[in-house]
Design an enzyme around this catalytic site. Structure first.
Site, mmCIF file in Angstrom:
data_model
loop_
_atom_site.group_PDB
_atom_site.id
_atom_site.type_symbol
_atom_site.label_atom_id
_atom_site.label_comp_id
_atom_site.label_asym_id
_atom_site.label_seq_id
_atom_site.Cartn_x
_atom_site.Cartn_y
_atom_site.Cartn_z
ATOM 1 N N LYS A 301 -16.384 -17.948 31.447
ATOM 2 C CA LYS A 301 -15.878 -18.889 30.297
ATOM 3 C C LYS A 301 -16.207 -20.079 30.020
ATOM 4 O O LYS A 301 -16.182 -21.022 30.940
ATOM 5 C CB LYS A 301 -14.370 -18.577 30.327
ATOM 6 N N GLU A 388 3.754 -8.540 26.329
ATOM 7 C CA GLU A 388 5.195 -9.100 25.665
ATOM 8 C C GLU A 388 6.341 -8.149 25.763
ATOM 9 O O GLU A 388 7.467 -8.384 26.056
ATOM 10 C CB GLU A 388 5.019 -9.076 24.106
ATOM 11 N N ARG A 416 5.910 -7.475 18.869
ATOM 12 C CA ARG A 416 5.058 -6.277 19.481
ATOM 13 C C ARG A 416 6.327 -5.814 20.389
ATOM 14 O O ARG A 416 6.112 -4.718 21.157
ATOM 15 C CB ARG A 416 4.114 -6.878 20.501
#
Length: 662
Positions: A301, A388, A416
């Protein structure tokens, strides 16, 4: 000298470049990303990490016929550059510009829109099943990150792939990060695969060997037994017991790929995600497979930009920055703190005073502000990854043991976990505190990230307390108040800078369900207008009140504070006293706070007309600023006053009503 990037107007042009030219194109793309995103910001780190992978995908496959399904899709900037959008790339995440995520309406090359994690495998499998149903032969490729494997939906999909289709390509883009460093057993599991000492000895020889194989004909040349050997060349150590003193994973040895194999998926990797020839060869092989395959690609990344490599969390999603230093523009003196930072500091103070309070985040420590708690009191901080539902259930479990967990999740992501909120927290009436950042607009991110539905999806749930602060001081008061409740509590607050209101040294305990009368009627003889400004719309209410007063109106300003329980007495009183009630909310009008006021007044037979100011029944697009979108959709002082005057002019007077009745 012209760039190769300038010559690529569509994916077919990628296929015409030589490998050295593709390598040069990769560097040009990185410079384009850094240069353009330094102006308006965006997801820089993730896109720097997938340059070679995206080039290899477009070299081997042919969109839009073949389908690329990106998990979250914040890493599609390179894909956009290669699919006819490079001339508009400087507009990304700005008003009328390119969206920061994959968007079906933006390009035929974006086959599936996204913005939340964990969706790619299921969606791609649905496409593959549809392909099989109609007998076509397009390739469906799902690109999902290692962070997506902390999301339960991904495992639901993995469990079904082999039972649903025989041709499916899944690419695991492993960079060890979601936004923050990945956590949990899955992160450790993947780390074992990529750090396995025997794998590292094999990697170089394997890479050189596969590069020598003719492109597009690997499976044919190898045959079935040789194909098994190909897979085993990289994963043999994973499928054999290990005597490493570092310990095993309990499922076939150190660094086992068995988790994928047991689900009926052939595992290949890990491979270097920045080795273009190797990527192209492996993808050509995967394209020829008649069985589901997972390719484990290891990427870095922020690759190619040292500042992003040193600060991967910051440059996951960044605002404008100086290319040389990576520094953000200086904050103007006197700028109020961001709501998330106020929340984070308040959490530290609450945890220091109350040992029953803990903080929980779903892979968003910086975005929610809980990074402050992690640094100050790491033993009271939990990051559960992009999960979540688990975060809410985990909090519910802690609450049954006498704790008061504070779950910090963006409003849009908390959607969610709705069933868990209803079934596990509210039904059991557990004292979990939900801190919903990004309630309202997240302007640059757009519809997947706007938090415009939480008042509506929460106000129908029994047992809960729901609040919205009008400023940062009131946010701290609400957090303190929530920490003393025996019921589920929800606090919604917006993204960005607060109002600049000083925060008291000692927070105030608020009376549950009690609104604040900021300004009462003056009885000056003018038309009485009661303005109810919820949360951050209190500022708009005050500005509107000042303008209406100039026109001779008698204006009251009320800060509702609570959307549940609603202050029925205050709303009824001002509903009866006013000639017009105005509700203002940073939320959709359908089912929102204004709807609850209309229902209350109707139930009490209060006939005073109501003007509701809020967001329409649409998915609101992205833009450069919240102000632009508010102006476009009428959440402004001018539009509010216009609506007030129009309603007052159309409302019959008391004398007219008596005449009509008599």
């Amino acid at each position: 000298m012209s760039r190769f990037l300038d010559m690529v107007d569509e994916p077919s042009h990628v296929k015409k470049l030589t490998l050295p030219q593709l390598t040069q194109l990769a560097e040009e793309i990185r410079q384009e990303l850094i240069t353009k995103l330094s102006v308006n910001g965006g997801h820089l780190g993730p896109n720097l990490g997938v340059v070679e992978l995206t080039l290899a995908l477009h070299r081997v496959f042919s969109t839009p016929y073949d389908k690329f399904v990106w998990d979250v899709s914040h890493q599609v900037y390179v894909h956009k550059l290669l699919t006819g959008r490079k001339n508009r790339f400087h507009t990304i995440r700005t008003t009328d510009g390119l969206n920061g995520f994959a968007l079906r309406s933006e390009s035929e090359h974006d086959c599936y829109g996204a913005g939340h994690a964990g969706t790619a495998l299921s969606a791609a499998l649905g496409m593959a099943a549809a392909r099989d149903q109609r007998g076509s032969d397009e390739n469906v490729v799902s690109i999902f990150g290692d962070a997506a494997l902390t999301n339960g939906i991904s495992f639901e999909a993995l469990n079904n792939i082999a039972h649903t289709t025989k041709k499916f390509i899944a690419i695991l883009n492993d960079n060890e990060w979601s936004i923050a460093k990945n956590v949990g057993a899955i992160a450790g599991y993947l780390n074992k695969l990529i750090t396995n000492p025997r794998y590292n000895r094999l990697q170089k020889d394997f890479g050189n060997w596969i590069k020598r194989l003719p492109k597009g004909d690997i499976a044919v040349r190898l045959g079935h037994k040789a194909e098994e050997a190909l897979k085993g060349a990289v994963t043999e150590v994973a499928l054999q017991p290990s005597h490493s003193p570092l310990g095993g994973d309990g499922r076939g040895g150190y660094g086992s790929s068995l988790i994928f194999e047991e689900m009926g998926l052939r595992y290949l990797g890990p491979i270097d995600g920045h080795d273009l020839p190797l990527l192209i060869s492996v993808l050509e092989y995967a394209k020829s497979c008649d069985f589901p395959i997972v390719i484990h690609v290891v990427t870095v990344k922020g690759k190619g930009y040292e500042v992003a490599l040193q600060q991967p969390e910051k440059f996951h999603g960044t605002g404008p920055f100086d290319i040389g230093t990576g520094a953000a523009p200086s904050v103007k003196p006197g700028t109020p703190p961001n709501y998330q930072d106020v929340f984070g500091q308040a959490m530290v103070k609450l945890c220091q005073k109350d040992s029953s309070i803990v903080g929980i985040t779903a892979a968003m420590p910086s975005g929610t502000g809980l990074k402050a708690l992690e640094k100050a009191m790491p033993n009271r901080y939990y990051d559960v990854g992009i999960a979540e539902e688990h975060a809410v259930l985990f909090a519910a479990g802690m609450a049954t043991m006498g704790y008061r967990p504070a779950v910090a999740i963006y409003s849009t992501f908390l959607q969610r976990a709705y069933d868990c909120i209803v079934h596990d927290v509210a039904l059991q009436d557990l004292p979990v505190i939900f801190c919903m950042d990004r309630a309202g607009l997240s302007a640059n991110d757009g519809p997947t990230h706007h938090g415009l539905f939480d008042v509506a999806y929460l106000r129908c749930v029994p047992n809960i307390i729901a609040m919205a602060p009008s400023n940062e001081d009131e946010l701290v008061d609400m957090m303190f108040t929530a920490s003393l409740q025996k019921h589920p509590t929800f606090i919604r607050y917006p993204r960005g800078a607060a109002e600049g209101v000083p925060i008291k040294d000692v927070p105030k305990l608020l009376e549950i369900g009690q609104a604040e009368v900021v300004q009462n009627f003056s009885n000056n003889g003018g038309k009485k207008v009661a303005l109810f400004g919820l949360g951050n719309m209190q500022k708009l209410a005050k500005q509107t009140a000042a303008k209406l007063a100039e026109d001779g109106c008698d204006v009251a300003i009320i800060n509702p504070r609570f959307t549940k329980p609603l202050d029925e007495g205050t709303h009824e009183f001002f509903g009866k006293a006013a000639d017009l009630v105005v509700t203002l909310e940073d939320h959709v009008l359908a089912g929102g706070y204004g709807s609850s006021v209309v229902e209350l007044l109707a139930d009490r037979s209060v006939m005073t007309p109501v003007v509701r100011i809020g967001w329409p029944d649409l998915f609101i697009e992205h833009a450069s600023s919240v102000d632009h979108l508010r102006k476009k959709y009428g959440l402004t002082v001018e539009k509010t006053i216009e609506a007030v005057k129009e309603k007052l002019a159309a409302t019959p007077t008391e004398t007219q009503l008596r005449f009509a009745v008599g």
